[in-house]
Design a protein around this motif. Structure first.
Motif, PDB file in Angstrom:
ATOM      1  N   LEU A 141     -30.287 -26.935  74.744  1.00  0.00           N
ATOM      2  CA  LEU A 141     -28.875 -26.584  74.849  1.00  0.00           C
ATOM      3  C   LEU A 141     -28.625 -25.809  76.135  1.00  0.00           C
ATOM      4  CD1 LEU A 141     -28.226 -25.305  71.225  1.00  0.00           C
ATOM      5  CD2 LEU A 141     -27.975 -27.615  72.103  1.00  0.00           C
ATOM      6  N   PRO A 142     -27.858 -26.367  77.064  1.00  0.00           N
ATOM      7  CA  PRO A 142     -27.489 -25.564  78.222  1.00  0.00           C
ATOM      8  C   PRO A 142     -26.474 -24.500  77.797  1.00  0.00           C
ATOM      9  CG  PRO A 142     -26.648 -27.821  78.418  1.00  0.00           C
ATOM     10  CD  PRO A 142     -27.265 -27.696  77.069  1.00  0.00           C
ATOM     11  N   THR A 143     -26.732 -23.249  78.161  1.00  0.00           N
ATOM     12  CA  THR A 143     -25.795 -22.172  77.833  1.00  0.00           C
ATOM     13  C   THR A 143     -25.389 -21.488  79.129  1.00  0.00           C
ATOM     14  OG1 THR A 143     -27.568 -20.581  77.553  1.00  0.00           O
ATOM     15  CG2 THR A 143     -26.867 -21.746  75.599  1.00  0.00           C
ATOM     16  N   VAL A 144     -24.364 -20.667  79.036  1.00  0.00           N
ATOM     17  CA  VAL A 144     -23.904 -19.946  80.211  1.00  0.00           C
ATOM     18  C   VAL A 144     -24.676 -18.633  80.282  1.00  0.00           C
ATOM     19  CG1 VAL A 144     -21.921 -18.992  81.389  1.00  0.00           C
ATOM     20  CG2 VAL A 144     -21.661 -20.991  79.940  1.00  0.00           C
ATOM     21  N   PHE A 145     -25.310 -18.402  81.393  1.00  0.00           N
ATOM     22  CA  PHE A 145     -26.160 -17.215  81.511  1.00  0.00           C
ATOM     23  C   PHE A 145     -25.337 -15.929  81.353  1.00  0.00           C
ATOM     24  CE2 PHE A 145     -27.761 -13.782  84.206  1.00  0.00           C
ATOM     25  CZ  PHE A 145     -28.984 -13.574  83.605  1.00  0.00           C
ATOM     26  N   GLY A 146     -25.838 -15.040  80.490  1.00  0.00           N
ATOM     27  CA  GLY A 146     -25.194 -13.740  80.341  1.00  0.00           C
ATOM     28  C   GLY A 146     -24.027 -13.716  79.380  1.00  0.00           C
ATOM     29  N   TYR A 147     -23.789 -14.820  78.690  1.00  0.00           N
ATOM     30  CA  TYR A 147     -22.715 -14.853  77.697  1.00  0.00           C
ATOM     31  C   TYR A 147     -23.278 -15.368  76.380  1.00  0.00           C
ATOM     32  CZ  TYR A 147     -19.465 -14.297  81.579  1.00  0.00           C
ATOM     33  OH  TYR A 147     -18.792 -13.831  82.670  1.00  0.00           O
ATOM     34  N   ASP A 148     -22.861 -14.749  75.309  1.00  0.00           N
ATOM     35  CA  ASP A 148     -23.285 -15.208  73.988  1.00  0.00           C
ATOM     36  C   ASP A 148     -22.034 -15.348  73.131  1.00  0.00           C
ATOM     37  OD1 ASP A 148     -24.881 -16.041  72.004  1.00  0.00           O
ATOM     38  OD2 ASP A 148     -25.954 -14.157  71.716  1.00  0.00           O
ATOM     39  N   PRO A 149     -21.384 -16.515  73.193  1.00  0.00           N
ATOM     40  CA  PRO A 149     -20.075 -16.640  72.555  1.00  0.00           C
ATOM     41  C   PRO A 149     -20.147 -16.570  71.033  1.00  0.00           C
ATOM     42  CG  PRO A 149     -20.827 -18.766  73.310  1.00  0.00           C
ATOM     43  CD  PRO A 149     -21.798 -17.762  73.839  1.00  0.00           C
ATOM     44  N   ARG A 150     -19.063 -16.087  70.456  1.00  0.00           N
ATOM     45  CA  ARG A 150     -18.928 -16.076  69.002  1.00  0.00           C
ATOM     46  C   ARG A 150     -18.232 -17.362  68.584  1.00  0.00           C
ATOM     47  NH1 ARG A 150     -14.972 -11.938  68.602  1.00  0.00           N
ATOM     48  NH2 ARG A 150     -14.555 -12.622  70.705  1.00  0.00           N
ATOM     49  N   LEU A 151     -18.806 -18.054  67.624  1.00  0.00           N
ATOM     50  CA  LEU A 151     -18.258 -19.348  67.199  1.00  0.00           C
ATOM     51  C   LEU A 151     -17.960 -19.309  65.712  1.00  0.00           C
ATOM     52  CD1 LEU A 151     -20.840 -21.625  69.042  1.00  0.00           C
ATOM     53  CD2 LEU A 151     -18.559 -21.028  69.826  1.00  0.00           C
ATOM     54  N   GLN A 152     -16.963 -20.095  65.338  1.00  0.00           N
ATOM     55  CA  GLN A 152     -16.608 -20.233  63.924  1.00  0.00           C
ATOM     56  C   GLN A 152     -16.555 -21.711  63.584  1.00  0.00           C
ATOM     57  OE1 GLN A 152     -12.928 -18.110  63.656  1.00  0.00           O
ATOM     58  NE2 GLN A 152     -13.684 -16.838  62.006  1.00  0.00           N
ATOM     59  N   PHE A 153     -16.945 -22.039  62.390  1.00  0.00           N
ATOM     60  CA  PHE A 153     -16.953 -23.446  61.987  1.00  0.00           C
ATOM     61  C   PHE A 153     -16.227 -23.625  60.661  1.00  0.00           C
ATOM     62  CE2 PHE A 153     -21.096 -22.683  64.164  1.00  0.00           C
ATOM     63  CZ  PHE A 153     -20.757 -23.308  65.342  1.00  0.00           C
ATOM     64  N   VAL A 154     -15.725 -24.839  60.470  1.00  0.00           N
ATOM     65  CA  VAL A 154     -15.192 -25.255  59.167  1.00  0.00           C
ATOM     66  C   VAL A 154     -16.013 -26.456  58.739  1.00  0.00           C
ATOM     67  CG1 VAL A 154     -13.081 -25.694  57.906  1.00  0.00           C
ATOM     68  CG2 VAL A 154     -12.952 -25.045  60.292  1.00  0.00           C
ATOM     69  N   HIS A 155     -16.331 -26.495  57.480  1.00  0.00           N
ATOM     70  CA  HIS A 155     -17.049 -27.660  56.970  1.00  0.00           C
ATOM     71  C   HIS A 155     -16.067 -28.804  56.764  1.00  0.00           C
ATOM     72  CE1 HIS A 155     -19.568 -30.139  54.363  1.00  0.00           C
ATOM     73  NE2 HIS A 155     -20.571 -29.514  54.927  1.00  0.00           N
TER      74      HIS A 155
END
Lengths: 366, 391
Positions: free
Chosen positions: A194-208
């Motif tokens: 998974l390529p990620t953006v260096f120095g950022y750890d985003p908060r994610l929300q999901f719906v089933h």
């Protein structure tokens, strides 16, 4: 007299599932499923009408079948097969305009449900941590799907003003995940690294997916006692996951990329048609987005069966194991714990170690 | 009483001379304050020689007491304190000391079990981390990481470097939402971080402080990630209100960049308190306001100039020039080891006002001024009591 429900965007997984599900409801007499291309999945006993909602023919469809409930699900980020970004935008925006125009002409329409997305909030560092339905975005999405949803919601608001007798419900979904999900985010999570953006750890929300179908069903019927199902609602599972947590639970290694280089990587991946790495998705994976779901729980009266973490776990089960399966990592740590050197003379079993760990966790908590 | 004349900053030396009695007074106060000092005092009750050590340490001067706690402990007089402080003490050294003080039952319970547990705890932590099985709240606050890692990293700076002395921790309510309002200074926001450690380590109920930070923090890579995980969030009414409604302890520094980036010549002069938005947020949620005064942070980077053009080019609100900073390179970014005092003042209740009070600008200005005055007042008082910038 039963209801006649018209559903757009049925060629997609979610649309198809919704059509199959809503037919089983006793108050529904007939379901009219509309899409520009015939679906690959079966639609139960629904009447499929191949129509492009960008064309005025949709007015005729509404009148012929005596439709009283319209569920508009054809607001999507990606083209179904071989479509270009331009045609997607046209379906989203022009299609919505045509459909709303048809609804305005049809006196029988009593209820309109629109599947929107939390993309309307954008994602920027200057935004509050949690978006409520009334939070104005700090930086309006400048293009892509996010801008489409903003425009679609604008037209829907206009329609609600002109036809106050129609109950309008806009559902802003967080990222929909599940075993059959075909969203860009699901594609992203299927990458081996998974390529990620260096120095950022985003908060994610999901719906089933199941919850998405349920809430659409709830919104397309009469409101239950003590609830109100017209208005705008954020739809998301309880809690949230950080991208780093997602990667670890998936067992896929991450590859941090510096922010300026991310666009190139995104473009490269898009050229290779591995995944659609659109600018708004990069922004989501940089700054993350969390929405408040109090309105959903208290006003709409909907309680998702899956939390964000459970929805993600269900998604993980449906995908193959990654390069670094979490179970293997946990096993490796347990083996280290079992070494006499680390675990200390007497209790070398992993169980003992874990018990000790719990104790010390209590210590630190106190 | 607290007019500007009371604070002749520049001649700390002469004032130190004039205030011999306060120095004497602060001698005995020293062992009683701070968690570290308590450690030193609690342990000597075991062996006889600890008494002399502590007493001898306290008498000659604060440096000895402050510095001796970590240093003097290491040779093995008080293994407990050594373990609590520097965990570098090897197991062998520990074995040696165990028979010496075998009599008092260790609070950790059971001889060598402490280390086993520690390692096991570390491995369990690693296991949860590697598999992603931990919880974060909707603001991105990672309680476990903060407790186990981030706080442990900050604690040596708090304890040994700035030797923070905390007063009035009892003014922070034991539960429910409260807004801690503090002065802001020091070019880099060390004061916020130290305040967070101060609350976390000193509050009897172990409350966590949730700081409100500028948007710049959330634009910088790495910094934003760590800030979110440490429980900080954007300084805006929505986030502050949401946190207070959940009964969290929220820390805010309303001076913002005006306070943190002010020149050295204006130290300890509070700047304008924004537009008083923090007061209306507190009023709306009925949370008490706890004024907090931080002394010592002003001198860590004496900002004698501001390269405004460079700041504009870099897109930051100020570019500090200190006697050391750009000139010595990264070494110049080392803060000066000043001695800090953090005093939490008496809480100002806001629940007695009617609900429409949050819309009343006059009341808001009055309350803002009241908080500001109280902080400024306490600052002056603490400055008068301070013997020197570094001790």
């Amino acid at each position: 007299m039963g209801k006649v429900v018209l559903v757009t965007g049925v060629a997609r997984q979610l649309g198809g599932r919704f059509v199959r599900r809503i037919q089983r409801d006793p108050e529904v007499e007939r379901v009219v499923a509309v899409d520009a291309v015939p679906p690959e999945h079966h639609l139960g006993g629904a009447d499929f009408v191949q129509a492009d909602i960008r064309q005025p023919t949709i007015t005729k469809v509404l009148a012929e079948h005596g439709v009283d409930t319209v569920v508009h699900m054809d607001v999507t980020g990606t083209a179904l097969a071989g479509g270009s970004r331009g045609s997607v935008k046209e379906t989203n925006v022009i299609g919505t305009m045509q459909l709303l125009g048809a609804c305005q002409k049809s006196p029988r329409v009593k209820r309109l449900v629109v599947k929107s997305s939390t993309n309307v909030y954008g994602s920027a560092p200057r935004d509050p941590a949690v978006f409520t339905e009334t939070t104005p975005p700090k930086s309006l999405p400048s293009g892509g799907f996010a801008k489409d949803t903003v425009e679609v919601e604008g037209y829907v608001r206009g329609f609600a003003r002109r036809r106050p007798d129609v109950a309008v419900c806009v559902l802003r979904f967080a990222n929909i995940l599940g075993p059959a999900a075909d969203s860009p985010l699901a594609e992203y999570f299927s990458l081996p690294v998974l390529p990620t953006v260096f120095g950022y750890d985003p908060r994610l929300q999901f719906v089933h997916e199941d919850d998405a179908v349920e809430v659409l069903r709830l919104a397309s019927h009469e409101p239950q006692r003590g609830t109100l199902n017209s208005g705008t609602f954020n739809i998301a599972g309880e809690g949230l996951l950080l991208l780093s947590q997602c990667a670890r639970r998936l067992g896929r290694p991450t590859l941090p990329v510096l922010l300026p280089a991310v666009t190139w990587v995104g473009a490269a991946l898009r050229t290779l048609s591995v995944t659609d790495f659109s600018p708004e998705q990069i922004r989501l994976l940089t700054h993350g987005r969390v929405v408040a779901t109090r309105q959903m729980r208290e006003t709409l009266g909907f309680r998702p069966r899956y939390t964000t973490a459970e929805a993600f776990a269900d998604f993980v089960r449906s995908r193959g194991p990654g390069l670094l399966p979490p179970a293997a990592l946990a096993g490796a740590v347990d083996r280290i714990a079992a070494l006499p050197l680390a675990g200390g003379g007497g209790k070398s079993g992993a169980g003992g170690v874990r018990r000790g760990a719990d104790d010390s966790a209590h210590h630190s908590a106190n | 009483m607290a007019d500007a004349k009371v604070i002749p900053f520049d001649d700390d030396r002469s004032r130190g001379g004039a205030q011999r009695p306060p120095r004497r007074r602060s001698g005995p106060r020293r062992p009683g304050d701070g968690a570290k000092a308590r450690d030193v005092k609690a342990v000597p009750s075991v062996p006889g020689r600890g008494h002399t050590d502590a007493a001898g340490g306290a008498a000659p001067g604060s440096t000895a007491a402050g510095g001796a706690a970590p240093g003097g402990v290491a040779p093995g007089v008080e293994p407990q304190a050594a373990e609590a402080g520097a965990r570098g003490g090897s197991r062998a050294a520990r074995r040696d000391t165990v028979p010496e003080q075998a009599l008092p039952p260790e609070p950790r319970g059971g001889g060598g079990g402490g280390w086993d547990r520690r390692i096991a705890g570390g491995l369990a932590f690693l296991r949860r981390r590697l598999t992603g099985e931990y919880d974060v709240d909707e603001f991105g606050y990672d309680a476990e990481l903060t407790d186990q890692v981030l706080m442990s990293l900050l604690r040596p700076i708090y304890d040994k470097y700035f030797r923070v002395e905390v007063k009035g921790i009892e003014n922070i309510p034991a539960d429910g939402g409260a807004l801690i309002v503090a002065n802001h200074s020091g070019t880099l926001p060390w004061d916020g971080l130290m305040m967070q450690v101060a609350v976390h380590d000193n509050h009897p109920h172990g409350r966590h402080l949730r700081l409100l930070a500028a948007d710049l923090v959330f634009m910088l890579p790495v910094v934003n990630e760590l800030a979110r995980k440490a429980g900080h969030t954007l300084a805006c009414a929505e986030d502050a209100g949401a946190l207070l409604e959940r009964g969290e302890l929220v820390g805010v520094m309303p001076e913002g960049f005006k306070g943190i980036g002010k020149p050295f010549s204006e130290r300890y002069k509070l700047q304008r308190f924004g537009r008083g938005g923090f007061v209306s947020t507190a009023l709306r949620t009925g949370s008490p306001i706890v004024p907090c005064s931080i002394v010592g942070a002003e001198e860590i980077y004496p900002m004698i100039g501001n390269a405004k053009t460079l700041a504009r080019v870099l897109g930051i609100p100020y570019f500090p020039l200190t006697p050391t900073f750009p000139w010595l390179g990264p070494l110049g970014a080392l803060p000066l080891p000043t001695k800090w005092t953090i005093q939490f003042g008496e809480a100002i209740p806001t629940d007695g006002y009617p609900p429409e009070a949050a819309e009343d600008p006059m009341l808001m200005f009055n309350l803002t001024d009241q908080v500001r005055e109280q902080i400024q007042h306490t600052l002056y008082k603490l400055l008068v009591q301070r013997r020197s910038v570094f001790f």
